[in-house]
Design a protein around this motif. Sequence first.
Motif, PDB file in Angstrom:
ATOM      1  N   UNK A  85      58.068  41.464 -31.114  1.00 31.24           N
ATOM      2  CA  UNK A  85      59.253  42.314 -31.109  1.00 31.24           C
ATOM      3  C   UNK A  85      59.833  42.457 -32.511  1.00 31.24           C
ATOM      4  N   UNK A  86      61.071  42.040 -32.731  1.00 33.60           N
ATOM      5  CA  UNK A  86      61.759  42.307 -33.989  1.00 33.60           C
ATOM      6  C   UNK A  86      61.020  41.745 -35.204  1.00 33.60           C
ATOM      7  N   UNK A  87      60.393  40.584 -35.080  1.00 36.60           N
ATOM      8  CA  UNK A  87      59.679  40.018 -36.229  1.00 36.60           C
ATOM      9  C   UNK A  87      58.485  40.887 -36.610  1.00 36.60           C
ATOM     10  N   UNK A  88      57.791  41.448 -35.609  1.00 37.52           N
ATOM     11  CA  UNK A  88      56.642  42.313 -35.883  1.00 37.52           C
ATOM     12  C   UNK A  88      57.070  43.614 -36.538  1.00 37.52           C
ATOM     13  N   UNK A  89      58.198  44.185 -36.082  1.00 36.39           N
ATOM     14  CA  UNK A  89      58.671  45.437 -36.677  1.00 36.39           C
ATOM     15  C   UNK A  89      59.124  45.210 -38.119  1.00 36.39           C
ATOM     16  N   UNK A  90      59.859  44.121 -38.328  1.00 34.78           N
ATOM     17  CA  UNK A  90      60.499  43.908 -39.622  1.00 34.78           C
ATOM     18  C   UNK A  90      59.495  43.495 -40.693  1.00 34.78           C
ATOM     19  N   UNK A  91      58.433  42.803 -40.321  1.00 34.56           N
ATOM     20  CA  UNK A  91      57.462  42.383 -41.339  1.00 34.56           C
ATOM     21  C   UNK A  91      56.739  43.583 -41.958  1.00 34.56           C
ATOM     22  N   UNK A  92      56.574  44.679 -41.200  1.00 39.93           N
ATOM     23  CA  UNK A  92      55.923  45.865 -41.758  1.00 39.93           C
ATOM     24  C   UNK A  92      56.926  46.846 -42.347  1.00 39.93           C
ATOM     25  N   UNK A  93      58.218  46.598 -42.116  1.00 36.99           N
ATOM     26  CA  UNK A  93      59.251  47.487 -42.651  1.00 36.99           C
ATOM     27  C   UNK A  93      59.946  46.902 -43.874  1.00 36.99           C
ATOM     28  N   UNK A  94      60.331  45.615 -43.793  1.00 36.34           N
ATOM     29  CA  UNK A  94      61.140  45.011 -44.855  1.00 36.34           C
ATOM     30  C   UNK A  94      60.533  43.750 -45.458  1.00 36.34           C
ATOM     31  N   UNK A  95      59.563  43.127 -44.788  1.00 36.31           N
ATOM     32  CA  UNK A  95      58.968  41.910 -45.309  1.00 36.31           C
ATOM     33  C   UNK A  95      59.196  40.720 -44.395  1.00 36.31           C
ATOM     34  N   UNK A 311      58.007  34.683 -25.910  1.00 37.64           N
ATOM     35  CA  UNK A 311      57.022  35.685 -26.306  1.00 37.64           C
ATOM     36  C   UNK A 311      57.300  36.203 -27.712  1.00 37.64           C
ATOM     37  N   UNK A 312      58.561  36.184 -28.130  1.00 39.24           N
ATOM     38  CA  UNK A 312      58.870  36.491 -29.527  1.00 39.24           C
ATOM     39  C   UNK A 312      58.264  35.417 -30.436  1.00 39.24           C
ATOM     40  N   UNK A 313      58.418  34.164 -30.034  1.00 35.30           N
ATOM     41  CA  UNK A 313      57.847  33.067 -30.824  1.00 35.30           C
ATOM     42  C   UNK A 313      56.326  33.142 -30.835  1.00 35.30           C
ATOM     43  N   UNK A 314      55.739  33.529 -29.703  1.00 36.27           N
ATOM     44  CA  UNK A 314      54.288  33.726 -29.636  1.00 36.27           C
ATOM     45  C   UNK A 314      53.853  34.776 -30.655  1.00 36.27           C
ATOM     46  N   UNK A 315      54.574  35.913 -30.692  1.00 37.07           N
ATOM     47  CA  UNK A 315      54.245  36.965 -31.643  1.00 37.07           C
ATOM     48  C   UNK A 315      54.413  36.516 -33.084  1.00 37.07           C
ATOM     49  N   UNK A 316      55.462  35.747 -33.345  1.00 40.50           N
ATOM     50  CA  UNK A 316      55.680  35.236 -34.698  1.00 40.50           C
ATOM     51  C   UNK A 316      54.559  34.279 -35.098  1.00 40.50           C
ATOM     52  N   UNK A 317      54.125  33.446 -34.168  1.00 37.18           N
ATOM     53  CA  UNK A 317      53.031  32.520 -34.478  1.00 37.18           C
ATOM     54  C   UNK A 317      51.741  33.284 -34.764  1.00 37.18           C
ATOM     55  N   UNK A 319      51.632  36.115 -36.142  1.00 34.93           N
ATOM     56  CA  UNK A 319      51.825  36.698 -37.473  1.00 34.93           C
ATOM     57  C   UNK A 319      51.889  35.642 -38.572  1.00 34.93           C
ATOM     58  N   UNK A 320      51.784  34.347 -38.197  1.00 37.49           N
ATOM     59  CA  UNK A 320      51.879  33.282 -39.178  1.00 37.49           C
ATOM     60  C   UNK A 320      53.287  32.910 -39.559  1.00 37.49           C
ATOM     61  N   UNK A 321      54.287  33.412 -38.823  1.00 32.92           N
ATOM     62  CA  UNK A 321      55.691  33.184 -39.178  1.00 32.92           C
ATOM     63  C   UNK A 321      56.307  31.989 -38.462  1.00 32.92           C
ATOM     64  N   UNK A 322      55.553  31.328 -37.616  1.00 30.01           N
ATOM     65  CA  UNK A 322      56.071  30.168 -36.879  1.00 30.01           C
ATOM     66  C   UNK A 322      54.911  29.211 -36.621  1.00 30.01           C
ATOM     67  N   UNK A 323      55.228  28.047 -36.088  1.00 30.15           N
ATOM     68  CA  UNK A 323      54.204  27.036 -35.832  1.00 30.15           C
ATOM     69  C   UNK A 323      53.079  27.610 -34.961  1.00 30.15           C
ATOM     70  N   UNK A 324      51.844  27.340 -35.296  1.00 26.80           N
ATOM     71  CA  UNK A 324      50.716  27.899 -34.521  1.00 26.80           C
ATOM     72  C   UNK A 324      50.684  27.423 -33.077  1.00 26.80           C
ATOM     73  N   UNK A 325      51.343  26.310 -32.783  1.00 29.87           N
ATOM     74  CA  UNK A 325      51.373  25.812 -31.404  1.00 29.87           C
ATOM     75  C   UNK A 325      52.045  26.803 -30.450  1.00 29.87           C
ATOM     76  N   UNK A 326      52.936  27.654 -30.997  1.00 31.37           N
ATOM     77  CA  UNK A 326      53.605  28.635 -30.149  1.00 31.37           C
ATOM     78  C   UNK A 326      52.633  29.697 -29.628  1.00 31.37           C
ATOM     79  N   UNK A 327      51.421  29.763 -30.187  1.00 31.22           N
ATOM     80  CA  UNK A 327      50.424  30.729 -29.718  1.00 31.22           C
ATOM     81  C   UNK A 327      49.700  30.259 -28.456  1.00 31.22           C
ATOM     82  N   UNK A 328      49.848  28.979 -28.114  1.00 26.28           N
ATOM     83  CA  UNK A 328      49.087  28.428 -26.991  1.00 26.28           C
ATOM     84  C   UNK A 328      49.532  29.053 -25.670  1.00 26.28           C
ATOM     85  N   UNK A 329      48.564  29.561 -24.900  1.00 21.86           N
ATOM     86  CA  UNK A 329      48.812  30.117 -23.574  1.00 21.86           C
ATOM     87  C   UNK A 329      48.192  29.214 -22.526  1.00 21.86           C
ATOM     88  N   UNK A 330      48.885  29.038 -21.421  1.00 20.67           N
ATOM     89  CA  UNK A 330      48.328  28.240 -20.334  1.00 20.67           C
ATOM     90  C   UNK A 330      47.108  28.962 -19.759  1.00 20.67           C
TER      91      UNK A 330
END
Length: 463
Positions: A85-95, A311-317, A319-330
């Motif tokens: 969501x917002x992290x994905x939009x902002x990284x390609x718009x503002x950094x 799911x925001x944290x999943x998206x950030x992970x 993108x490399x913007x948060x701990x990779x553990x947040x990418x883990x899906x059951x």
Amino acid sequence: MTASTSVPAAAQHDNAGFRRVLGLGSLLAVAVGLVVSQGVMVMMLQGVGAAGLGFIVPLALAYLLALSYAFSFSELALLVPRAGSLSSYTEVALGHFPAILATFSGYVVVAMFALSAELLLLDLIVGKVYPGVFPQYSVAFGVLALFTVLNLMGIDIFAKLQSAMAVVMVIVLLILGLAAISEGHAEGVTTTLLQGDWNPMGAGVLALTAMAVWGFVGAEFVCSLVEETRKPERNIPRSMTIGLTVIFATIGLYGLGALFLVPREALSSDALPHYLFATTVFGKTGEVFLVIAAVTATCSTLNTSLAAIPRMLYGMACNGQAFPQFKLLSPRARTPWVAVLFVAAITGLPVLLMGQDAAAINLLLLSAALAWLLAYIIVHLDVIALRRRYPHLPRPFRTPFYPLPQLFGIGGMLYAIWNASPSPEMNLKIFGTAGVVLAVVSLIAVAWIKGVMKKPLFRPEPL
């Protein structure tokens, strides 16, 4: 070549990631269910108590500001359809720095403030109606544990629960408002209201815009579910605009009904004005009525947050913007289970720290609103930046009358932030609390981007 390789990549993502199971009804329940919370029930009545019928002015302004952010989020969610969501939009718009700051301060930290306040309010209401029955915090932590488990079990269960709770909650609030209007009209209150001073605050009523905006924040949580949505190009924009309109009508009738039966001074000064309102309308039965409204409102808000924020944290992970553990899906339910447990933990912590303090609850809600407004300003800037960088890119949804909604939204949000509270003393506390949070998040973001990601703070990523 690009088109031929993008299709299998998308198919692979759908197979390995989330499942598209959410329709318009489920998204509408998310938009309405997240916004109409106990905090909203309290703050809207306090606003009506302060301004009387004049509260319709900041309420209408807040509704227009909400539509502006709905347009911006719709355009971005369909241009960059990622769970971040917002992290994905902002990284390609503002950094990356604005992306991390906006998402953590506007959503993750807000979860600590607003969700904790919701659980404390529920504990207070249940304790007031059933004194001595439940140990302190048992209701708050019991509800938190229940919905954490349910969200770990999968998005299907979330959707069914959310739809049911949102319907019950809106119906309860509409019944409460309409019953009060009917009873007050029978007693001749209508003439008194219309002939009296409809706006005792005069132009000062605009200072309540920040309070009114709190009644409309959160509809954009549907955007973090875009990877699990059927026909997102149609359902994402519709769910937000319809949901915000339903909320405006519901809050309007709810607040008007309170004016018919409860003195303004009581609404503005009572720490639990929704309890006062319900018992005034229905007497002792109103307590049970309010418990139903409180439980569905808090559970609906909590349920949506435990689905969307992880799911925001999943998206950030991703993108490399948060701990990779947040990418883990059951493996079976396909839910970001580490992120769900993390959000549950940061929600429960302030409940222990703040205690059942009504003043602390109000401070938590207003501080959360301020952080949320900053996130909305950033999303409007994202739209402007991407329109300038990629003017000819196909957009499934385009903001009507661009850039007027974005400019109106930025100006209105800045005004609401500046007038976060009618009280100068409360303003100082709100800015202090939000300022400390933003400073801590900024330091963490800089350290993460420079030390872990090894990237510039403000260089946008390629779309």
